[in-house]
Design a protein around this motif. Structure first.
Motif, short mmCIF file in Angstrom:
data_model
loop_
_atom_site.label_atom_id
_atom_site.label_comp_id
_atom_site.label_asym_id
_atom_site.label_seq_id
_atom_site.Cartn_x
_atom_site.Cartn_y
_atom_site.Cartn_z
N UNK A 189 39.81 9.34 27.31
CA UNK A 189 39.92 10.49 26.42
C UNK A 189 40.05 11.62 27.04
N UNK A 190 39.85 11.75 28.62
CA UNK A 190 39.89 13.11 29.29
C UNK A 190 40.80 12.72 30.30
N UNK A 191 41.95 12.62 30.34
CA UNK A 191 43.29 12.28 31.31
C UNK A 191 43.11 13.17 32.58
N UNK A 192 42.60 14.52 32.21
CA UNK A 192 42.36 15.35 33.45
C UNK A 192 41.49 15.02 34.23
N UNK A 193 40.70 14.13 33.96
CA UNK A 193 39.63 13.51 35.01
C UNK A 193 39.95 12.65 35.87
N UNK A 194 41.35 11.92 35.68
CA UNK A 194 41.61 10.80 36.36
C UNK A 194 41.83 11.22 37.98
N UNK A 195 42.40 12.27 38.24
CA UNK A 195 42.34 12.55 39.57
C UNK A 195 41.01 12.71 40.47
N UNK A 196 40.14 13.24 39.69
CA UNK A 196 38.77 13.29 40.28
C UNK A 196 38.25 11.97 40.28
N UNK A 197 38.39 11.03 39.66
CA UNK A 197 37.99 9.73 39.47
C UNK A 197 38.67 8.89 40.67
N UNK A 198 40.09 9.07 40.78
CA UNK A 198 40.80 8.78 41.98
C UNK A 198 40.14 9.09 43.40
N UNK A 199 39.85 10.33 43.55
CA UNK A 199 39.28 10.94 44.72
C UNK A 199 38.07 10.16 45.08
N UNK A 200 37.18 9.87 44.01
CA UNK A 200 35.89 9.29 43.93
C UNK A 200 36.00 7.74 44.52
N UNK A 201 37.12 7.01 44.11
CA UNK A 201 37.53 5.67 44.24
C UNK A 201 38.05 5.49 45.67
#
Length: 137
Positions: A117-129
C-alpha cells in the motif's frame, strides 16, 4: 509476470496474492531458498497460537527472527518504540521456556502488506533486508 498459482503456498497461505508475490520476490532477491526460513502467523490473542510459535522457535532455533509489522515486534519486545524508529535494527532476544533459555537475534521490518500500500517504503525495506543478509552470511 508471475501468476497466483506460481507463488509458493508458503507465501499464499499468509498473504493476499499481490502481497504474497511481493514478499516472495523479496526472499528471492535475498537469495533465500524456502528451506532457509519459515513463515508463521501469530494470533496475539490466542494462547494456542503463542504456544505454537514458541514451540516452532525452540525446534527451529533460528539465527534471526524478522518480525513483519509492529504487532509482531511487540509480541517479542514490549517496547512502545515506533517501527519507523527501530526497523532494520538487529537486537538481542532471549526467550525463556520451561526454565530453558534460547538466545537469538530479532529484527523488526515493515510488513509486506504495508509495502504493497506504500510502495515508497520498498527501498527502506530492501535496505533492512540487506542488513539481515549481511548478518546471516
Amino acid at each position: 509476470n508471475m501468476s497466483d498459482s506460481s507463488i509458493p503456498e508458503l507465501f499464499s497461505q499468509y498473504f493476499e496474492p499481490q502481497v504474497a508475490l511481493l514478499f516472495y520476490k523479496m526472499t528471492q532477491a535475498m537469495k533465500l531458498e524456502n528451506s532457509d526460513f519459515s513463515i508463521t502467523s501469530l494470533n496475539i490473542k490466542s494462547q494456542e497460537s503463542q504456544f505454537r510459535l514458541e514451540s516452532e522457535i525452540w525446534y527451529l532455533r533460528p539465527r534471526l527472527i524478522m518480525t513483519l509489522g509492529a504487532q509482531a515486534y511487540q509480541f517479542f519486545n514490549s517496547s512502545n518504540a515506533r517501527l519507523k524508529d527501530i526497523h532494520g535494527q538487529i537486537q538481542d532476544l532471549n526467550l525463556h521456556t520451561n526454565g530453558e533459555e534460547f538466545k537469538t537475534k530479532l529484527m523488526p521490518i515493515f510488513s509486506p502488506t504495508l509495502l504493497q500500500t506504500a510502495p515508497n517504503m520498498k527501498k527502506t525495506a530492501w535496505l533492512d533486508m540487506q542488513k539481515a543478509m549481511e548478518y546471516l552470511k
